[in-house]
Design an enzyme around this catalytic site. Structure first.
Site, PDB file in Angstrom:
ATOM      1  N   ASN A  68       0.802  -1.228   0.000  1.00  0.00           N
ATOM      2  CA  ASN A  68       0.000   0.000   0.000  1.00  0.00           C
ATOM      3  C   ASN A  68       0.834   1.278   0.000  1.00  0.00           C
ATOM      4  OD1 ASN A  68       0.622  -0.958   2.670  1.00  0.00           O
ATOM      5  ND2 ASN A  68      -0.760   0.563   3.506  1.00  0.00           N
ATOM      6  N   CYS A 114      -2.809   1.787   6.739  1.00  0.00           N
ATOM      7  CA  CYS A 114      -3.115   1.119   8.002  1.00  0.00           C
ATOM      8  C   CYS A 114      -3.691   2.080   9.027  1.00  0.00           C
ATOM      9  CB  CYS A 114      -1.870   0.430   8.555  1.00  0.00           C
ATOM     10  SG  CYS A 114      -0.472   1.538   8.859  1.00  0.00           S
ATOM     11  N   GLU A 155       4.131  -4.461  12.510  1.00  0.00           N
ATOM     12  CA  GLU A 155       3.256  -3.313  12.317  1.00  0.00           C
ATOM     13  C   GLU A 155       2.091  -3.794  11.483  1.00  0.00           C
ATOM     14  OE1 GLU A 155       1.031  -0.711  11.345  1.00  0.00           O
ATOM     15  OE2 GLU A 155       2.440  -0.251   9.733  1.00  0.00           O
TER      16      GLU A 155
END
Length: 486
Positions: A154, A286, A252
């Site tokens: 992303n 995120c 993460e």
């Protein structure tokens, strides 16, 4: 200078030189058009093993260099990134669907990560300790050795370089496994950047591949640290496997971040903040604002203003048009987003705008009156969808915001900033932004989530980076041999 124009990288992996991956090649595809961009070399677990052996040998010499030399390479890498910003932005637009301003942000932040990392080699790396014996006692931080970095699609540049740069600066070798969907802007580009910066061969290697390559990286004994960014589901598997092999995994992971809108705000300004938090990069971040928790007194007005703003946003090909949202990365992601929207409407939410798609272009969507049991409320969406849920009291919204398994980012909009800070203390979150949306990132700031969002801050700023990518070693020094009873 152009980084990738010579085409030498096509169909290859980077091992300090462009070589054939033993998995052959696959096609990098442009989401906006479906066109093939280039052949990309595909690595296999066997390539990982060979790369680790090469990295172990290269790391010793790299760590032994004067710290000024490692700092110079990192500074030069930042300069190369900035000098080639237009080319990199083009690849980001075509390969990941990033609009030009988001490409600008990625290049700028990636360069900043290199510049910040360049200060790490000269940073104090130990402390003198008291000892009950007549000796010098101290602790020092030493390179871990080989670091494995597994990066997502992303935000392929930032989410790779924020681990790659500090790990290299601190004397480690790095093996980078970019997501196969963004192996050019998140992999091949970095190989060329660090080659141009003067990094010795073998210290950074780039191996695009699937989950089998990632698994091989985790289980290799000489890879002592894994830095993984990706979904919570995949992160759980990486963490479990790393634990079995007694190595550190910095995870993460996903988020379902809340933006709390208190009733004293300027509603139009708040809706603008919320729109940016949700719809930047089509929600494929995120930290994206995934839940808009709005006080009941202003919830309808906020939803109406947000809907009006969102309905006007242009969606299209970011490489060839000036748009606000580009495509989703692939059909699987589009179908997942649409499934969450459809199921949430069936569960009682109302579509105020959007909820449709053409190809991989998903219209920005606002859902009103979203029940707390709806999938768009409980799950990470990772798409351009803004669920709005009203609340009536601070106690209620604190429970709502803290009521999912995630804990990545939190935004609170209010004129009473101290009340906002007090409210934030009731909600577990790795990142908190009072009077801003949830998508914020700076190279100088520690970054990481709690709960299902990850294992805490491990990137950003010298303390977090040194702790993440070095080992602590205790050393004692005596002038004479001690006398023992036997």
């Amino acid at each position: 200078m152009a980084l990738l124009d010579d085409g030498a990288w096509q169909g290859k992996v980077w091992t300090g030189a462009w070589t054939d991956g033993s998995g052959g090649t696959y096609d990098a595809v442009e989401p906006a058009t479906g066109d093939v961009l280039a052949p990309v070399g595909k690595a296999t677990p066997e390539d990982v093993h060979t790369a680790v052996e090469r990295a172990v040998a290269a790391q010793r010499a790299w760590a032994a260099l004067p710290f000024e030399e490692r700092a110079r390479v990192l500074r030069r890498a930042g300069e190369v990134l900035e000098a080639n910003a237009e080319e990199i932005k083009g690849w980001l637009a075509r390969e990941s669907g990033a609009i030009q301003p988001f490409g600008d942000f990625q290049v700028h932040t990636s360069a900043a990560e290199c510049y910040e990392a360049s200060a790490l080699p000269s940073h104090p790396y130990g402390e003198l300790l008291r000892s009950g014996s007549p000796r010098l006692s101290f602790a020092r931080r030493v390179p871990a050795g080989v670091v494995g970095v597994i990066a997502p699609f992303n935000v392929p540049t930032i989410l790779a370089i924020r681990a790659v740069a500090p790990a290299l600066a601190l004397g480690n070798a790095v093996i980078l496994k970019p997501d196969p969907r963004t192996a050019i802007s998140g992999g091949a580009m970095f190989a060329r950047v660090f080659e141009e910066a003067g990094l010795p061969a073998g210290v950074l290697q780039v191996l695009p591949g699937g989950a089998d390559v990632g698994e091989a990286l985790v289980v290799e004994p000489a890879v002592r640290i894994i830095a993984f960014t990706g979904s919570t589901r995949a992160g759980r598997a990486v963490g479990a496997l790393a634990g079995q092999h007694l190595k550190r995994a910095h995870l993460e992971l996903g988020g379902n971040s809340a933006l709390i809108v208190l009733p004293d705000v300027d509603v139009a300004a708040a809706a603008s903040v919320g729109a940016w938090g949700t719809f930047s990069h089509s929600g494929q971040i995120c930290m994206a604002t995934s839940r808009h928790l709005v006080h009941a007194d202003i919830a309808e007005e906020y939803t109406a203003v947000l809907t009006e703003k969102v309905a006007k946003l242009p969606v299209g090909d970011p490489f060839r048009e000036q748009v606000a949202l580009g495509p989703l990365i692939d059909a699987g992601q589009r179908d997942r987003v649409h499934g969450l929207v459809t199921a949430s409407v069936e569960g009682g939410a109302t579509v105020r705008t959007g909820g449709t798609f053409e190809g991989l272009f998903y219209r920005p969507t606002v859902l009103g009156d979203v029940p707390v049991a709806a999938p768009a409320y409980t799950e990470e969406i990772f798409g351009p969808v803004a669920p709005v849920t009203p609340f009536s009291s601070l106690d209620e919204v604190a429970a709502l915001a803290a009521g999912t398994e995630y804990g990545l980012s939190l935004g609170i909009l209010t004129r009473d900033v101290y009340a906002g800070l007090q409210l934030a203390e009731r909600i577990p979150s790795g990142l908190v932004h009072i009077n801003d949306q949830t998508v914020n990132d700076e190279a100088v700031a520690p970054f990481g989530g709690v709960g299902a969002s990850g294992t805490g801050s491990r990137h950003g700023g010298p303390q977090a980076n040194i702790e993440a990518f070095t080992e602590t070693q205790w050393v004692t020094l005596r002038g004479d041999l001690p006398a023992y009873p036997f």
